[in-house]
Design a protein around this motif. Structure first.
Motif, mmCIF file in Angstrom:
data_model
loop_
_atom_site.group_PDB
_atom_site.id
_atom_site.type_symbol
_atom_site.label_atom_id
_atom_site.label_comp_id
_atom_site.label_asym_id
_atom_site.label_seq_id
_atom_site.Cartn_x
_atom_site.Cartn_y
_atom_site.Cartn_z
ATOM 1 N N VAL A 163 18.428 24.382 -5.675
ATOM 2 C CA VAL A 163 17.218 24.595 -4.884
ATOM 3 C C VAL A 163 16.287 25.498 -5.689
ATOM 4 N N VAL A 164 15.042 25.070 -5.836
ATOM 5 C CA VAL A 164 14.043 25.845 -6.569
ATOM 6 C C VAL A 164 12.993 26.322 -5.572
ATOM 7 N N LEU A 165 12.847 27.645 -5.465
ATOM 8 C CA LEU A 165 11.868 28.259 -4.579
ATOM 9 C C LEU A 165 10.804 28.901 -5.461
ATOM 10 N N ALA A 166 9.689 28.215 -5.638
ATOM 11 C CA ALA A 166 8.653 28.686 -6.550
ATOM 12 C C ALA A 166 7.891 29.853 -5.952
ATOM 13 N N GLY A 167 7.539 30.805 -6.802
ATOM 14 C CA GLY A 167 6.702 31.905 -6.373
ATOM 15 C C GLY A 167 5.234 31.520 -6.458
ATOM 16 N N GLU A 168 4.362 32.532 -6.473
ATOM 17 C CA GLU A 168 2.930 32.268 -6.601
ATOM 18 C C GLU A 168 2.621 31.909 -8.044
ATOM 19 N N LEU A 169 2.289 30.659 -8.286
ATOM 20 C CA LEU A 169 1.981 30.184 -9.625
ATOM 21 C C LEU A 169 0.467 30.172 -9.843
ATOM 22 N N PRO A 170 0.032 30.188 -11.103
ATOM 23 C CA PRO A 170 -1.420 30.169 -11.379
ATOM 24 C C PRO A 170 -2.074 28.934 -10.780
ATOM 25 N N PRO A 171 -3.345 29.043 -10.378
ATOM 26 C CA PRO A 171 -4.051 27.875 -9.818
ATOM 27 C C PRO A 171 -4.085 26.726 -10.821
ATOM 28 N N LEU A 172 -4.015 25.527 -10.294
ATOM 29 C CA LEU A 172 -4.009 24.333 -11.131
ATOM 30 C C LEU A 172 -5.416 23.772 -11.309
ATOM 31 N N ALA A 173 -5.640 23.120 -12.449
ATOM 32 C CA ALA A 173 -6.885 22.392 -12.664
ATOM 33 C C ALA A 173 -6.865 21.123 -11.816
ATOM 34 N N PRO A 174 -8.021 20.569 -11.492
ATOM 35 C CA PRO A 174 -8.061 19.322 -10.709
ATOM 36 C C PRO A 174 -7.259 18.215 -11.406
ATOM 37 N N GLY A 175 -6.547 17.435 -10.593
ATOM 38 C CA GLY A 175 -5.754 16.338 -11.144
ATOM 39 C C GLY A 175 -4.430 16.758 -11.732
ATOM 40 N N LYS A 176 -4.012 18.000 -11.479
ATOM 41 C CA LYS A 176 -2.750 18.496 -12.010
ATOM 42 C C LYS A 176 -1.789 18.844 -10.875
ATOM 43 N N ALA A 177 -0.492 18.854 -11.179
ATOM 44 C CA ALA A 177 0.546 19.245 -10.218
ATOM 45 C C ALA A 177 1.667 19.927 -10.980
ATOM 46 N N TYR A 178 2.360 20.821 -10.311
ATOM 47 C CA TYR A 178 3.509 21.482 -10.930
ATOM 48 C C TYR A 178 4.742 20.595 -10.784
ATOM 49 N N GLN A 179 5.472 20.437 -11.898
ATOM 50 C CA GLN A 179 6.680 19.619 -11.908
ATOM 51 C C GLN A 179 7.860 20.478 -12.354
ATOM 52 N N VAL A 180 9.004 20.288 -11.678
ATOM 53 C CA VAL A 180 10.213 21.073 -11.951
ATOM 54 C C VAL A 180 11.132 20.259 -12.855
ATOM 55 N N TRP A 181 11.710 20.939 -13.850
ATOM 56 C CA TRP A 181 12.582 20.262 -14.820
ATOM 57 C C TRP A 181 13.937 20.952 -14.889
ATOM 58 N N LEU A 182 14.987 20.138 -15.001
ATOM 59 C CA LEU A 182 16.340 20.631 -15.234
ATOM 60 C C LEU A 182 16.655 20.399 -16.708
ATOM 61 N N ILE A 183 17.036 21.474 -17.396
ATOM 62 C CA ILE A 183 17.162 21.426 -18.848
ATOM 63 C C ILE A 183 18.575 21.818 -19.256
ATOM 64 N N GLY A 184 19.142 21.051 -20.170
ATOM 65 C CA GLY A 184 20.489 21.352 -20.663
ATOM 66 C C GLY A 184 20.752 20.652 -21.973
ATOM 67 N N LYS A 185 22.007 20.678 -22.408
ATOM 68 C CA LYS A 185 22.372 20.064 -23.683
ATOM 69 C C LYS A 185 22.119 18.563 -23.691
ATOM 70 N N SER A 186 22.209 17.941 -22.523
ATOM 71 C CA SER A 186 22.014 16.498 -22.456
ATOM 72 C C SER A 186 20.543 16.096 -22.442
#
Length: 240
Positions: A163-186
């Motif tokens: 579960v990812v609970l995002a804090g207050e992130l910087p405002p986005l430019a129009p046409g943009k969205a924040y995307q969450v990524w899972l990163i590992g050796k694979s």
């Protein structure tokens, strides 16, 4: 020391204790089932608070409140203060603060119960139930990222969920969205987009947690999302 640790359940459940005390309390949980159950219940309450839908007050509430205010004296009568003989020592500040926090949490829990947030056929409520299951899992591990926003990531290896609970992130430019990524050796895989849930709030992101994932990142991508990150991460949280 053990007696004081019992008072940290509320603060620990919302990641509000320093790292040293958090480590000590985590060791304490291994031998204290009562504290473990309380932490799980408080985490579930916190999750419900974060995902609860706002309810409009009844139209008559404002009128009734103003009427009551008009009939209530705002200041007590002036009296001479009486001296009191010192008695027992004041309780530790942490205990006093937790008592006030517990009272506030009790009021909020009452509001949640009356709002009927129990999971049913509503997909939003089912999603909340799944998030709660991860947050209250016996093996739930919580990691808080650095600024900006202090994003919090909770993992349960037994359930294979994150579960990812995002804090207050910087405002986005129009046409943009924040995307969450899972990163590992694979490699890198998407966990989904952050959806708005009111001013300066986003909904929790729930995703499967494959083996080998050791980082969670958030990037600003085109509104529909990307198959892979296209820009450096705004937030990077190390899980180990």
């Amino acid at each position: 020391m053990t007696a004081e640790l019992h008072t940290l359940t509320g603060a620990y459940a919302v990641d509000a204790v320093p790292a040293e005390e958090a480590a000590a309390f985590k060791r304490h949980l291994r031998g204290c089932p009562a504290c473990g159950q309380e932490v799980r219940e408080l985490r579930e309450t916190a999750a419900r608070l974060g995902a609860a839908l706002p309810a409009a007050p009844p139209p008559r509430l404002r009128e009734a409140t103003l009427t009551q205010i008009a009939q209530t004296r705002q200041w007590p009568p002036l009296v001479t203060a009486a001296r009191r003989t010192p008695t027992a020592k004041k309780p530790p500040m942490r205990v006093a603060l937790w008592g006030a926090a517990a009272a506030a949490a009790g009021a909020l829990v009452f509001g949640l119960v009356t709002a009927n947030t129990e999971p049913g056929t509503d997909p939003a409520q089912q999603q909340l139930a799944s998030v709660n299951s991860v947050l209250t899992a016996p093996d739930a591990s919580t990691v808080k990222g650095a600024v900006p926003g202090k994003t919090t990531v909770v993992t349960s290896r037994s359930q294979g969920k994150v579960v990812v609970l995002a804090g207050e992130l910087p405002p986005l430019a129009p046409g943009k969205a924040y995307q969450v990524w899972l990163i590992g050796k694979s490699g890198v895989r998407s966990a989904g987009l952050l959806a708005d849930d009111g001013p300066h709030r986003t909904r929790p992101v729930l995703a499967d947690l494959p083996g080998g994932i050791d980082r969670v990142g958030i990037t600003a991508e085109p509104a529909g999302g990307s198959p892979a990150p296209t820009v450096p991460a705004v937030v990077m949280v190390n899980l180990v």
